[in-house]
Design a protein around this motif. Sequence first.
Motif, PDB file in Angstrom:
ATOM      1  N   VAL A  97       1.588  56.039  98.864  1.00 49.94           N
ATOM      2  CA  VAL A  97       0.477  56.373  99.755  1.00 49.94           C
ATOM      3  C   VAL A  97      -0.763  56.764  98.949  1.00 49.94           C
ATOM      4  CG1 VAL A  97      -0.302  57.951 101.556  1.00 49.94           C
ATOM      5  CG2 VAL A  97       2.036  57.051 101.611  1.00 49.94           C
ATOM      6  N   ALA A  98      -0.563  57.549  97.895  1.00 46.73           N
ATOM      7  CA  ALA A  98      -1.696  57.967  97.065  1.00 46.73           C
ATOM      8  C   ALA A  98      -2.338  56.777  96.364  1.00 46.73           C
ATOM      9  CB  ALA A  98      -1.231  58.998  96.040  1.00 46.73           C
ATOM     10  N   ALA A  99      -1.520  55.804  95.927  1.00 49.20           N
ATOM     11  CA  ALA A  99      -2.052  54.621  95.245  1.00 49.20           C
ATOM     12  C   ALA A  99      -2.937  53.786  96.154  1.00 49.20           C
ATOM     13  CB  ALA A  99      -0.911  53.775  94.692  1.00 49.20           C
ATOM     14  N   LEU A 100      -2.770  53.913  97.469  1.00 52.75           N
ATOM     15  CA  LEU A 100      -3.610  53.198  98.423  1.00 52.75           C
ATOM     16  C   LEU A 100      -4.786  54.040  98.903  1.00 52.75           C
ATOM     17  CD1 LEU A 100      -0.846  51.516 100.624  1.00 52.75           C
ATOM     18  CD2 LEU A 100      -2.245  50.422  98.866  1.00 52.75           C
ATOM     19  N   VAL A 101      -4.542  55.309  99.136  1.00 58.15           N
ATOM     20  CA  VAL A 101      -5.583  56.167  99.716  1.00 58.15           C
ATOM     21  C   VAL A 101      -6.645  56.534  98.688  1.00 58.15           C
ATOM     22  CG1 VAL A 101      -6.022  58.416 100.770  1.00 58.15           C
ATOM     23  CG2 VAL A 101      -4.030  57.064 101.471  1.00 58.15           C
ATOM     24  N   VAL A 102      -6.237  56.847  97.462  1.00 57.64           N
ATOM     25  CA  VAL A 102      -7.196  57.304  96.446  1.00 57.64           C
ATOM     26  C   VAL A 102      -8.263  56.246  96.153  1.00 57.64           C
ATOM     27  CG1 VAL A 102      -7.445  58.010  94.043  1.00 57.64           C
ATOM     28  CG2 VAL A 102      -5.621  58.992  95.447  1.00 57.64           C
ATOM     29  N   PRO A 103      -7.909  54.974  95.872  1.00 58.87           N
ATOM     30  CA  PRO A 103      -8.970  53.968  95.668  1.00 58.87           C
ATOM     31  C   PRO A 103      -9.864  53.794  96.887  1.00 58.87           C
ATOM     32  CG  PRO A 103      -6.866  53.141  94.885  1.00 58.87           C
ATOM     33  CD  PRO A 103      -6.577  54.390  95.641  1.00 58.87           C
ATOM     34  N   LEU A 104      -9.278  53.885  98.081  1.00 63.41           N
ATOM     35  CA  LEU A 104     -10.072  53.755  99.301  1.00 63.41           C
ATOM     36  C   LEU A 104     -11.110  54.859  99.395  1.00 63.41           C
ATOM     37  CD1 LEU A 104     -10.630  52.525 102.103  1.00 63.41           C
ATOM     38  CD2 LEU A 104      -8.796  53.988 103.002  1.00 63.41           C
ATOM     39  N   VAL A 105     -10.695  56.093  99.159  1.00 62.76           N
ATOM     40  CA  VAL A 105     -11.612  57.227  99.253  1.00 62.76           C
ATOM     41  C   VAL A 105     -12.693  57.133  98.185  1.00 62.76           C
ATOM     42  CG1 VAL A 105     -11.784  59.729  99.045  1.00 62.76           C
ATOM     43  CG2 VAL A 105      -9.886  58.715 100.316  1.00 62.76           C
ATOM     44  N   ILE A 106     -12.307  56.798  96.955  1.00 61.65           N
ATOM     45  CA  ILE A 106     -13.286  56.709  95.863  1.00 61.65           C
ATOM     46  C   ILE A 106     -14.302  55.604  96.134  1.00 61.65           C
ATOM     47  CG2 ILE A 106     -13.545  56.123  93.425  1.00 61.65           C
ATOM     48  CD1 ILE A 106     -10.982  57.608  92.864  1.00 61.65           C
ATOM     49  N   THR A 107     -13.839  54.470  96.650  1.00 65.98           N
ATOM     50  CA  THR A 107     -14.751  53.364  96.965  1.00 65.98           C
ATOM     51  C   THR A 107     -15.769  53.773  98.021  1.00 65.98           C
ATOM     52  OG1 THR A 107     -13.051  51.728  96.420  1.00 65.98           O
ATOM     53  CG2 THR A 107     -14.899  50.993  97.780  1.00 65.98           C
ATOM     54  N   LEU A 108     -15.317  54.481  99.050  1.00 69.67           N
ATOM     55  CA  LEU A 108     -16.218  54.878 100.132  1.00 69.67           C
ATOM     56  C   LEU A 108     -17.153  56.008  99.713  1.00 69.67           C
ATOM     57  CD1 LEU A 108     -13.751  54.767 103.168  1.00 69.67           C
ATOM     58  CD2 LEU A 108     -15.501  53.094 102.552  1.00 69.67           C
ATOM     59  N   VAL A 109     -16.639  56.980  98.967  1.00 70.98           N
ATOM     60  CA  VAL A 109     -17.453  58.141  98.602  1.00 70.98           C
ATOM     61  C   VAL A 109     -18.548  57.749  97.622  1.00 70.98           C
ATOM     62  CG1 VAL A 109     -17.419  60.367  97.404  1.00 70.98           C
ATOM     63  CG2 VAL A 109     -15.650  59.819  99.092  1.00 70.98           C
ATOM     64  N   TYR A 110     -18.221  56.912  96.645  1.00 71.36           N
ATOM     65  CA  TYR A 110     -19.193  56.554  95.605  1.00 71.36           C
ATOM     66  C   TYR A 110     -19.876  55.211  95.866  1.00 71.36           C
ATOM     67  CZ  TYR A 110     -17.147  60.393  92.950  1.00 71.36           C
ATOM     68  OH  TYR A 110     -16.713  61.642  92.536  1.00 71.36           O
ATOM     69  N   HIS A 111     -19.623  54.609  97.032  1.00 72.97           N
ATOM     70  CA  HIS A 111     -20.268  53.343  97.414  1.00 72.97           C
ATOM     71  C   HIS A 111     -20.056  52.270  96.341  1.00 72.97           C
ATOM     72  CE1 HIS A 111     -22.303  55.446 100.718  1.00 72.97           C
ATOM     73  NE2 HIS A 111     -22.565  56.407  99.845  1.00 72.97           N
ATOM     74  N   LEU A 112     -18.827  52.104  95.923  1.00 69.45           N
ATOM     75  CA  LEU A 112     -18.499  51.146  94.873  1.00 69.45           C
ATOM     76  C   LEU A 112     -18.385  49.736  95.442  1.00 69.45           C
ATOM     77  CD1 LEU A 112     -15.798  53.138  92.872  1.00 69.45           C
ATOM     78  CD2 LEU A 112     -18.245  52.956  92.408  1.00 69.45           C
ATOM     79  N   PRO A 113     -18.605  48.713  94.615  1.00 66.89           N
ATOM     80  CA  PRO A 113     -18.427  47.327  95.056  1.00 66.89           C
ATOM     81  C   PRO A 113     -16.940  46.986  95.130  1.00 66.89           C
ATOM     82  CG  PRO A 113     -19.017  47.383  92.746  1.00 66.89           C
ATOM     83  CD  PRO A 113     -19.111  48.800  93.231  1.00 66.89           C
ATOM     84  N   PRO A 114     -16.591  45.841  95.713  1.00 64.27           N
ATOM     85  CA  PRO A 114     -15.169  45.458  95.796  1.00 64.27           C
ATOM     86  C   PRO A 114     -14.559  45.125  94.443  1.00 64.27           C
ATOM     87  CG  PRO A 114     -16.576  43.716  96.635  1.00 64.27           C
ATOM     88  CD  PRO A 114     -17.458  44.906  96.437  1.00 64.27           C
ATOM     89  N   SER A 115     -15.360  44.658  93.504  1.00 62.10           N
ATOM     90  CA  SER A 115     -14.897  44.384  92.142  1.00 62.10           C
ATOM     91  C   SER A 115     -16.130  44.385  91.228  1.00 62.10           C
ATOM     92  CB  SER A 115     -14.160  43.043  92.054  1.00 62.10           C
ATOM     93  OG  SER A 115     -15.062  41.957  92.241  1.00 62.10           O
ATOM     94  N   GLN A 116     -15.923  44.036  89.988  1.00 61.25           N
ATOM     95  CA  GLN A 116     -17.036  44.031  89.040  1.00 61.25           C
ATOM     96  C   GLN A 116     -17.817  42.724  89.196  1.00 61.25           C
ATOM     97  OE1 GLN A 116     -16.200  45.701  85.131  1.00 61.25           O
ATOM     98  NE2 GLN A 116     -17.450  44.118  84.190  1.00 61.25           N
TER      99      GLN A 116
END
Length: 439
Positions: free
Chosen positions: A186-205
């Motif tokens: 669950v953490a392996a799925l939730v942590v990237p999701l939260v980080i992507t949304l909080v820091y407005h990251l792109p889907p990949s490089q």
Amino acid sequence: MCWILVCHQYETSIAFSVNTFDFLRYQDPWLAQVFTNGWLSVDTFFFLGGLVLTRSLLPNLLASRCLSLIYFYLRRFLRLAPSIALVAGFSATLLRLLSYGPQASLLQAYVDKCRAHWWKDLLFINNYILGTDNILTLNNCLSQCWFTAVYMQLLLAMILLLLLLLLLPISCRKTAGMVVLVTATVAALVVPLVITLVYHLPPSQLPQLLSSEVSEYQRRMMLTPWCRAGPWVVGVWAALLLHYTDSHNINIPKCGVLTGYLVCTAVVMALLGGLYPYNHVWPTRHYTRAVAASYGTLARPSWALCMAWIVFTCHTHHAEVVNQLLSYAAWWPLSRLSFTVYLVGPVVQVWCASVQLTPVYFNYLSKLFECLGVLFISTVLSLVLCCLLERPISSLATALLPYQGGVEGRSNLEAGNLLKTVESEPQHYDNQLISTTTT
């Protein structure tokens, strides 16, 4: 490994291409997404790490061998660190003697970087100490060793969790282990999701990103073990599935196997080409936060699930043709070189780029010739490194820290027999001392 080298080679000559505009549009054909999305190949290695290491460590957990778990980590450290130290030391000293011509400064900058930051690669902490200038390439020696750092950190986390499980009564370990594994999933799925949304990251490089955006993405997502743990956890689940199922009693209809491979093929194609509208220097449209969150969170685990399906069907004798191809004897010696090729390849690529006397004209055929040349030279040098250092050090580490209950370095059949022995005759197995020297 070839896929990784090809993807790196596409980025080496951008600074001195005579047709820079054409080079900046190399992502435009759909098939070029295979090179642009080559980062997925690294997740294959993370999946294999979780799979193989779980099968190696599980007997130690069942036989309550705490010291063996510590020995296992030390053997891994002694196997990886000396080769990294030699390549980093060469890059910091003798590599400068190979530079000449108008691009010699490129190699000199690489040498200076290694002189200052070689120790980060050796201690497997180069993904944390990145400096303050936000330019990651200036704060590391062997930039490819971010993978070994994340790999060793995930392995350390796994061993620490297993040591904690050994403190529990035997009757509670299985339940506690499943709770820990589900929590990690669950953490392996939730942590990237939260980080992507909080820091407005792109889907990949993506190639359209500014250098500051690339740095932010690498710092938050690419180089962190908690964001790269998805494929590793899938590998752990796959190892447990193989361990607790009888491969000869599982019957999957042929239509089910075929459907599974068709689904995996569709998923792989979607992962490789799903970002095609955005994966350009001049994109036709910009990604949304929903695309970034969904792709950035699910792409790596989905890729690993496709790899797990291949492993499972081969192990349960439902894909004999695929199994024969992937088990072909010629892959065995080449697989022994994959780690040293990973170390040597980028150094060879920088060296080849630094000795260019004239601007190069980019096209796909010339890149093919470049990739084949780099692959050949890297393989020859990695063979020398493997024979003179990596394999002898690995054998010495095995002799000093013998295997006690592990299946590392053994054949799949022998490993399976050992795992069954642990369950059926734990007392007999506990008195055995397995000492394997890999040659």
